[in-house]
Scaffold this active site. Structure first.
Site, PDB file in Angstrom:
ATOM      1  N   CYS A  50      13.100   0.535   4.074  1.00 23.97           N
ATOM      2  CA  CYS A  50      12.453   0.165   5.338  1.00 23.97           C
ATOM      3  C   CYS A  50      13.371  -0.460   6.383  1.00 23.97           C
ATOM      4  O   CYS A  50      13.527   0.070   7.483  1.00 23.97           O
ATOM      5  CB  CYS A  50      11.301  -0.798   5.072  1.00 23.97           C
ATOM      6  SG  CYS A  50      10.141  -0.170   3.860  1.00 23.97           S
ATOM      7  N   HIS A 104      11.186  -4.209  10.608  1.00 24.81           N
ATOM      8  CA  HIS A 104      10.868  -4.814   9.322  1.00 24.81           C
ATOM      9  C   HIS A 104      10.847  -6.328   9.538  1.00 24.81           C
ATOM     10  O   HIS A 104      11.807  -6.880  10.071  1.00 24.81           O
ATOM     11  CB  HIS A 104      11.908  -4.427   8.277  1.00 24.81           C
ATOM     12  CG  HIS A 104      11.482  -4.790   6.887  1.00 24.81           C
ATOM     13  ND1 HIS A 104      10.727  -3.939   6.110  1.00 24.81           N
ATOM     14  CD2 HIS A 104      11.661  -5.906   6.170  1.00 24.81           C
ATOM     15  CE1 HIS A 104      10.468  -4.534   4.956  1.00 24.81           C
ATOM     16  NE2 HIS A 104      11.030  -5.732   4.968  1.00 24.81           N
TER      17      HIS A 104
END
Length: 517
Positions: A50, A104
């Site tokens: 991510c 993120h």
């Protein structure tokens, strides 16, 4: 005055969508978007995890330039003060808005999702997000567990909702505010599902009777897969239901019936996501902005569903690196929108079977690092310059060329299976993945920077995927291509699932040169 941008980014979504030829999935709203868009069949993330992937495409720089391979550094401090795509839109007069998981969260975006650099107002995070990993899944024993497979009754959930439902509601609220204020906007909406845990409203299971769910076509670890390339799916092993299976580390395998349950729940989570995307796009119609808003739909990377005996992301295989990518551009990908006509009527996946092919499809190999330059070009802004070889000191430049040039030429390009030829001009997608050791360890999936010893550099063209695992020094961020620990070569046409590694019986000097190119 330029177009608005609605940027939809999904967590861990591989292209299991009707518009990508998946026969099982019910994804009518995303398919409807695809039918009005140009769809890229061969789009790849730069690292299949991510934070590194998101920082890469939001800055338009590759992981070797952001120096983020894990979750624990902020690029502006540790690499260079790079402008981001939303920051550039903001500096060009757009109101930039972040809803859900776009950056993120955490140190890799300065605990602020890079606010105030990237966003006009503080990013919105759904309040239900904090219960994601709690024990909210009712097991066969009637008790609550923190499971991987987690269909739920939404009414029973803490605060009676789920994060993606809240994100859709907030995004719709913001669309209405933008409409009222007549403000030009860049709205990024980050959906959580199908990221684990596979927690979604239980009615979506009805779409996928277990008897219709097969195993992956290749659910075994390939005989010639180098051990450094394997990801041992540590994160799913820590969920209560997987832990109870007591599967051996690192190769498993998971029992067949449980593999089918994971696949079933991944599909169910995708259909739940599809309804949220459908509600969001329907709201774009409601506020009358469908003919003045570019819509981009993509994911941060894919997710293995048992292929190669692997689960989750954390690898260089297509199943982990390939993402859906589509662009809806009014007047370009769709022409016949008359005032008041609905472009995105909401479609119910329980009743609606949509069989439309995408409007335009490009088979060209493209990378997410190209998003920054592509979106600026589509919006009519000046495209940031191409970065020089070393660009740590340059705030605004991009390492991914715009792919707008492929929008009109979306007819098939013929591949070529002659391995002896080297192509100079063919498009290539680069991905990479770090490892702490040559054999699978507990931290192989997500090694911290200081523990990285090997970097797998991977090159995907229309015809092949070529990967070399080389010695890497985390102290000075240097890869030593003289010290190759292992290699992989898969020919797409002969071996579409990447099960037969022919690296050791092929001369690949030519691929190697191209990679160093």
């Amino acid at each position: 005055d330029g177009m608005n941008v609605l940027f939809i980014i999904v967590d861990d979504l591989r292209p299991v969508l009707g518009c990508y030829g998946d026969k099982l999935v019910k994804s009518p709203n995303i398919d409807q978007l695809a039918s009005r868009s140009i769809v890229f069949s061969n789009a790849y993330a730069q690292q299949a995890v991510c934070a590194p992937s998101r920082v890469s495409f939001l800055t338009g720089r590759r992981p070797d330039t952001t120096r983020l391979y894990d979750f624990y550094s902020y690029w502006r401090v540790h690499a260079g003060n790079y402008s981001t795509m939303p920051q550039y839109f903001k500096e060009n007069g757009y109101v930039t808005l972040s809803v859900g998981k776009v950056f993120h969260p955490g140190v890799s975006s300065n605990y602020s999702d890079d606010y105030p650099y990237s966003w006009s107002i503080p990013p919105f995070h759904p309040s239900a997000e904090k219960y994601e990993n709690d024990k909210t899944c009712r097991g066969k024993d009637g008790k609550l567990h923190a499971n991987l497979v987690c269909p739920v009754d939404v009414a029973e959930m803490p605060i009676g909702t789920l994060p993606d439902i809240q994100s859709t509601e907030e995004a719709i609220r913001l669309l209405n505010v933008m409409k009222t204020n007549k403000q030009k906007f860049f709205l990024a909406v980050g959906y959580h599902k199908p990221h684990i845990p596979l927690r979604y409203p239980q009615e979506f299971l009805k779409l996928y009777p277990l008897e219709n769910i097969t195993l992956a076509p290749d659910p075994w670890v390939p005989e010639k897969l180098p051990s450094v390339a394997y990801n041992p799916w540590t994160d799913i092993r820590q969920r209560d239901d997987v832990e109870a299976l007591n599967v051996s580390f690192p190769y498993g395998p998971l029992p067949d019936d449980f593999q089918r349950q994971i696949r079933q729940s991944y599909y169910a989570a995708v259909s739940y996501l599809d309804t949220q995307v459908g509600l969001l796009l329907n709201a774009l119609d409601d506020v009358g902005l469908s003919n003045s808003t570019i819509v981009v739909f993509t994911a941060d990377h894919g997710w293995s569903l048992g292929e190669h005996g692997e689960w989750a992301k954390y690898s260089n295989f297509d199943v982990a690196t390939r993402v859906p990518l589509m662009f809806y551009v009014p007047g370009m990908t769709i022409f016949s929108v008359s005032q008041g006509e609905r472009v995105f009527p909401y479609l119910d996946p329980f009743s609606h079977i949509l069989g439309v092919a995408p409007e335009g499809r490009s088979e060209e190999v493209v990378e997410l690092v190209s998003l920054f330059s592509t979106l600026t070009e589509l919006a009519g802004l000046q495209v940031p310059p191409v970065c020089p070889e070393t660009s740590f000191h340059i705030a605004l430049c991009t390492e991914g060329a715009s792919i707008v040039r492929y929008f009109n030429a979306s007819e098939e390009k013929g591949g070529c299976d002659d391995t002896s030829r080297c192509f100079n001009e063919e498009p290539v997608a680069f991905s990479q993945y770090p490892r702490p050791a040559d054999t699978p360890q507990w931290n192989s999936d997500k090694p911290k920077l200081k523990d990285i010893r090997i970097m797998g550099y991977s090159m995907r063209t229309i015809d092949y995927r070529y990967t070399v695992w080389v010695q890497f020094n985390p102290n000075n961020f240097s890869a030593n291509f003289e010290d190759v620990h292992a290699g992989e070569l898969y020919m797409v046409e002969a071996d579409p699932n990447q099960d037969y590694n022919i690296y050791n019986n092929t001369s690949h000097g030519c691929f190697f040169k191209k990679m160093l190119g």
